[in-house]
Design a protein around this motif. Structure first.
Motif, PDB file in Angstrom:
ATOM      1  N   VAL A   1       0.840  -1.188   0.000  1.00 19.00           N
ATOM      2  CA  VAL A   1       0.000   0.000   0.000  1.00 19.00           C
ATOM      3  C   VAL A   1       0.876   1.239   0.000  1.00 19.00           C
ATOM      4  N   GLN A   2       0.489   2.223  -0.781  1.00 19.17           N
ATOM      5  CA  GLN A   2       1.208   3.497  -0.824  1.00 19.17           C
ATOM      6  C   GLN A   2       0.243   4.648  -0.625  1.00 19.17           C
ATOM      7  N   LEU A   3       0.701   5.653   0.102  1.00 17.86           N
ATOM      8  CA  LEU A   3      -0.017   6.914   0.228  1.00 17.86           C
ATOM      9  C   LEU A   3       0.852   7.984  -0.421  1.00 17.86           C
TER      10      LEU A   3
ATOM     11  N   CYS B   1      -4.307  13.355  -0.876  1.00 19.88           N
ATOM     12  CA  CYS B   1      -3.573  12.127  -0.609  1.00 19.88           C
ATOM     13  C   CYS B   1      -4.352  10.969  -1.226  1.00 19.88           C
ATOM     14  N   ALA B   2      -3.660  10.182  -2.017  1.00 19.36           N
ATOM     15  CA  ALA B   2      -4.297   9.038  -2.668  1.00 19.36           C
ATOM     16  C   ALA B   2      -3.650   7.753  -2.173  1.00 19.36           C
ATOM     17  N   ALA B   3      -4.481   6.824  -1.764  1.00 16.45           N
ATOM     18  CA  ALA B   3      -4.003   5.505  -1.343  1.00 16.45           C
ATOM     19  C   ALA B   3      -4.148   4.534  -2.500  1.00 16.45           C
ATOM     20  N   SER B   4      -3.109   3.730  -2.710  1.00 18.87           N
ATOM     21  CA  SER B   4      -3.148   2.762  -3.793  1.00 18.87           C
ATOM     22  C   SER B   4      -2.546   1.444  -3.329  1.00 18.87           C
ATOM     23  N   GLY B   5      -2.851   0.386  -4.089  1.00 16.99           N
ATOM     24  CA  GLY B   5      -2.344  -0.935  -3.743  1.00 16.99           C
ATOM     25  C   GLY B   5      -3.482  -1.872  -3.383  1.00 16.99           C
TER      26      GLY B   5
ATOM     27  N   TYR C   1      -0.657   3.335   7.742  1.00 17.34           N
ATOM     28  CA  TYR C   1       0.280   3.706   6.672  1.00 17.34           C
ATOM     29  C   TYR C   1       0.470   5.224   6.661  1.00 17.34           C
ATOM     30  N   TRP C   2       1.660   5.633   6.230  1.00 14.83           N
ATOM     31  CA  TRP C   2       2.017   7.051   6.155  1.00 14.83           C
ATOM     32  C   TRP C   2       2.458   7.406   4.749  1.00 14.83           C
TER      33      TRP C   2
END
Length: 122
Positions: A2-4, A22-26, A111-112
């Protein structure tokens, strides 16, 4: 994984406005609370604002009435609209999210993002 990823920081004059995103992906099944923190030079990281999945919000006293947090659950995004900015708002702003990755694993993991610099100066 996961990435932010944050965007929208920069230099602004006192009284000005900025919008952080901020976009979260994964691999993401569900996101509970999404938050913005900030850390000024020499200071500890502090909570700026948070928003739960039901849309309820919480703000630090120092930004209440000036900042607005919002989220788009369909896009796994959170934003922070910052108005009437003051020099004391200068800091690195971090996105934070509590994420459940799969339907099997019921745990939420924190997550950060990498941080984005906001500088308020004339």
């Amino acid at each position: 994984q996961v990435q932010l990823v944050e965007s929208g920081g920069g230099l602004v004059q006192p009284g000005g406005s900025l919008r952080l995103s901020c976009a979260a992906s994964g691999i993401i099944f569900n996101i509970n609370t999404m938050s913005w923190y900030r850390q000024a030079s020499g200071n500890q990281r502090e909570l700026v604002a948070s928003i739960r999945i039901d849309g309820s919000t919480n703000y630090a006293a120092s930004v209440k009435g000036r900042f607005t947090i919002s989220r788009d659950n369909a896009k796994n995004m959170v934003s922070l609209e910052m108005n009437s900015l003051k020099p004391e708002d200068t800091a690195v702003y971090y996105c934070n999210a509590n994420i459940r990755r799969t339907i099997v694993d019921r745990n939420y993991y924190q997550y950060w993002g990498q941080g984005t610099q906001v500088t308020v100066s004339s």
